[in-house]
Design a protein around this motif. Sequence first.
Motif, PDB file in Angstrom:
ATOM      1  N   ALA A  39      32.946 -25.239  46.256  1.00 16.69           N
ATOM      2  CA  ALA A  39      32.547 -25.073  47.655  1.00 16.69           C
ATOM      3  C   ALA A  39      31.452 -26.057  48.033  1.00 16.69           C
ATOM      4  N   MET A  40      30.515 -26.283  47.118  1.00 18.50           N
ATOM      5  CA  MET A  40      29.431 -27.234  47.411  1.00 18.50           C
ATOM      6  C   MET A  40      29.948 -28.669  47.410  1.00 18.50           C
ATOM      7  N   ARG A  41      30.850 -28.960  46.490  1.00 17.20           N
ATOM      8  CA  ARG A  41      31.383 -30.325  46.414  1.00 17.20           C
ATOM      9  C   ARG A  41      32.151 -30.673  47.687  1.00 17.20           C
ATOM     10  N   LYS A  42      32.917 -29.723  48.183  1.00 15.93           N
ATOM     11  CA  LYS A  42      33.726 -29.955  49.381  1.00 15.93           C
ATOM     12  C   LYS A  42      32.978 -29.643  50.674  1.00 15.93           C
ATOM     13  N   LYS A  43      31.815 -28.955  50.544  1.00 19.58           N
ATOM     14  CA  LYS A  43      31.040 -28.508  51.714  1.00 19.58           C
ATOM     15  C   LYS A  43      31.926 -27.689  52.650  1.00 19.58           C
ATOM     16  N   GLN A  44      32.738 -26.829  52.035  1.00 19.70           N
ATOM     17  CA  GLN A  44      33.689 -26.019  52.804  1.00 19.70           C
ATOM     18  C   GLN A  44      33.661 -24.572  52.330  1.00 19.70           C
ATOM     19  N   ILE A  45      33.988 -23.671  53.264  1.00 19.45           N
ATOM     20  CA  ILE A  45      34.194 -22.273  52.905  1.00 19.45           C
ATOM     21  C   ILE A  45      35.536 -22.176  52.194  1.00 19.45           C
ATOM     22  N   LEU A  46      35.551 -21.542  51.023  1.00 18.41           N
ATOM     23  CA  LEU A  46      36.773 -21.464  50.234  1.00 18.41           C
ATOM     24  C   LEU A  46      37.174 -20.014  49.978  1.00 18.41           C
ATOM     25  N   HIS A  47      38.491 -19.764  50.001  1.00 19.96           N
ATOM     26  CA  HIS A  47      39.040 -18.459  49.632  1.00 19.96           C
ATOM     27  C   HIS A  47      39.268 -18.451  48.123  1.00 19.96           C
ATOM     28  N   MET A  48      38.766 -17.437  47.465  1.00 17.84           N
ATOM     29  CA  MET A  48      39.006 -17.275  46.035  1.00 17.84           C
ATOM     30  C   MET A  48      40.161 -16.270  45.856  1.00 17.84           C
ATOM     31  N   LYS A  49      41.373 -16.823  45.756  1.00 17.86           N
ATOM     32  CA  LYS A  49      42.562 -15.994  45.609  1.00 17.86           C
ATOM     33  C   LYS A  49      42.802 -15.714  44.119  1.00 17.86           C
ATOM     34  N   GLN A  50      43.854 -14.974  43.835  1.00 16.53           N
ATOM     35  CA  GLN A  50      44.128 -14.609  42.449  1.00 16.53           C
ATOM     36  C   GLN A  50      44.350 -15.843  41.580  1.00 16.53           C
ATOM     37  N   SER A  51      44.942 -16.881  42.187  1.00 16.90           N
ATOM     38  CA  SER A  51      45.190 -18.111  41.416  1.00 16.90           C
ATOM     39  C   SER A  51      43.880 -18.766  40.984  1.00 16.90           C
ATOM     40  N   GLU A  52      42.858 -18.753  41.877  1.00 19.67           N
ATOM     41  CA  GLU A  52      41.550 -19.313  41.528  1.00 19.67           C
ATOM     42  C   GLU A  52      40.848 -18.424  40.499  1.00 19.67           C
ATOM     43  N   VAL A  53      41.025 -17.120  40.656  1.00 20.14           N
ATOM     44  CA  VAL A  53      40.385 -16.191  39.720  1.00 20.14           C
ATOM     45  C   VAL A  53      40.872 -16.452  38.295  1.00 20.14           C
ATOM     46  N   GLU A  54      42.146 -16.761  38.168  1.00 19.90           N
ATOM     47  CA  GLU A  54      42.715 -16.999  36.843  1.00 19.90           C
ATOM     48  C   GLU A  54      42.289 -18.343  36.258  1.00 19.90           C
ATOM     49  N   LYS A  55      42.002 -19.309  37.121  1.00 21.99           N
ATOM     50  CA  LYS A  55      41.677 -20.659  36.635  1.00 21.99           C
ATOM     51  C   LYS A  55      40.177 -20.914  36.496  1.00 21.99           C
ATOM     52  N   LEU A  56      39.357 -20.330  37.362  1.00 19.29           N
ATOM     53  CA  LEU A  56      37.943 -20.675  37.436  1.00 19.29           C
ATOM     54  C   LEU A  56      37.065 -19.630  36.756  1.00 19.29           C
ATOM     55  N   GLN A  57      36.028 -20.120  36.084  1.00 18.31           N
ATOM     56  CA  GLN A  57      35.131 -19.233  35.338  1.00 18.31           C
ATOM     57  C   GLN A  57      34.223 -18.419  36.271  1.00 18.31           C
ATOM     58  N   GLY A  58      34.103 -17.127  35.990  1.00 17.71           N
ATOM     59  CA  GLY A  58      33.160 -16.274  36.692  1.00 17.71           C
ATOM     60  C   GLY A  58      33.545 -15.910  38.109  1.00 17.71           C
ATOM     61  N   VAL A  59      34.797 -16.146  38.508  1.00 19.19           N
ATOM     62  CA  VAL A  59      35.225 -15.956  39.897  1.00 19.19           C
ATOM     63  C   VAL A  59      35.948 -14.628  40.065  1.00 19.19           C
ATOM     64  N   ARG A  60      35.691 -13.974  41.225  1.00 20.98           N
ATOM     65  CA  ARG A  60      36.408 -12.768  41.613  1.00 20.98           C
ATOM     66  C   ARG A  60      37.062 -13.029  42.969  1.00 20.98           C
ATOM     67  N   PRO A  61      38.075 -12.221  43.336  1.00 23.35           N
ATOM     68  CA  PRO A  61      38.699 -12.415  44.653  1.00 23.35           C
ATOM     69  C   PRO A  61      37.659 -12.263  45.767  1.00 23.35           C
ATOM     70  N   GLY A  62      37.730 -13.137  46.749  1.00 18.31           N
ATOM     71  CA  GLY A  62      36.784 -13.089  47.860  1.00 18.31           C
ATOM     72  C   GLY A  62      36.635 -14.439  48.528  1.00 18.31           C
ATOM     73  N   MET A  63      35.437 -14.720  49.027  1.00 22.75           N
ATOM     74  CA  MET A  63      35.171 -15.998  49.685  1.00 22.75           C
ATOM     75  C   MET A  63      33.815 -16.530  49.228  1.00 22.75           C
ATOM     76  N   VAL A  64      33.697 -17.857  49.219  1.00 19.21           N
ATOM     77  CA  VAL A  64      32.412 -18.491  48.894  1.00 19.21           C
ATOM     78  C   VAL A  64      32.002 -19.382  50.069  1.00 19.21           C
ATOM     79  N   PHE A  65      30.731 -19.256  50.451  1.00 18.78           N
ATOM     80  CA  PHE A  65      30.201 -19.963  51.621  1.00 18.78           C
ATOM     81  C   PHE A  65      29.084 -20.901  51.169  1.00 18.78           C
ATOM     82  N   PRO A  66      29.292 -22.226  51.250  1.00 16.35           N
ATOM     83  CA  PRO A  66      28.210 -23.146  50.865  1.00 16.35           C
ATOM     84  C   PRO A  66      27.042 -23.036  51.842  1.00 16.35           C
TER      85      PRO A  66
END
Length: 346
Positions: free
Chosen positions: A51-78
């Motif tokens: 989110a910080m690299r892209k400077k964008q609000i990102l949706h953390m879907k199940q696919s991101e949860v499975e790939k990214l460390q420490g992530v839960r379903p939801g949204m991240v706001f830089p």
Amino acid sequence: MYDLHIIGDQIVRELGQLIQEQIIVTNQQGMIKASTEPERVGSFHEGSLLAMRKKQILHMKQSEVEKLQGVRPGMVFPIIIQNEPIGVIGVTGDPKHISQYGMLVKRLAEMLISDFIHQRDHVQKEQFLAQLLQGMSEKEVRRGAKELKMEAAQLYRIVIVEDVLREWMHENVKKELFTAIHQGQYAILLPANQEVAFLYDWQQKVGIGGTYLLEQIKLSYEEAKTALLYCSNERLVVQESELTMELIVADITRERAMKFVSRVCGSLVKDTMLFEHMYLRIMTDWTLNELASYLHIHRNTLNYRLMKIEEKLGYKLTDVKGRANLYMSCLLIEKFQLYDFVQMHK
């Protein structure tokens, strides 16, 4: 640059009163610094880096949860401050639900951080000014000025205002840096190119020092203190550059001042009423009628008392050398507050 450990807890508390979802705040390295779930503090959140690299609000879907460390379903706001991502707010839950208030969450967090940074910077600058007034090496000044984004090569002056509260300072000093030096007394740092006319509108006692580089600003501070000594109800604002004979008495000790006053005024010092009349006659430009009116006495009574003063002194008040010595004595009396009546007439 920005420590989100302190402000992060406040963000979590404030947002927790608005929404029911779980909240995290991460720093620039993606480490969770605050959370509604304390066990998550200190863990890594890989989605925040994206989110910080892209400077964008990102949706953390199940696919991101499975790939990214420490992530839960939801949204991240830089969190963007001065176009720089300094951290991320993460909200756990259904992105469709969260997106309804997502921008409110982001803006509230950025507002809290901006206020925090402003207050922190002001405190740091106030501490830096207090250190400058005590004296710092050129190396220390330049390092401190660089950290606080102040121009060390610019000329500044110190202004001291007396008998005011901090609330008054915040109301009347909007941009300039200031610090408390004594109870009810504040030192203000002004750029040399800034006009001082506004100081005369304050209707407060103000002493103004000369202009110096930051590493020499203690000299301006000392000059402002000297100028402040000669402020009165008739002359609220005094610039050190306006002082003449006052400079001669600036470095005289109290003991030497008392000796000089006693030698010049002789037995007159024992007659408090006549001594006070002499002080007012020398230190004001009032006519005899104006002085008599101020003292609530008849003009003839004043003439008689002035005659008695001259008798005790052994010379006329119009005597050039005698009047110069009396003026110097009065300056010393003001500086050291040698007599209670001085404060009554300032």
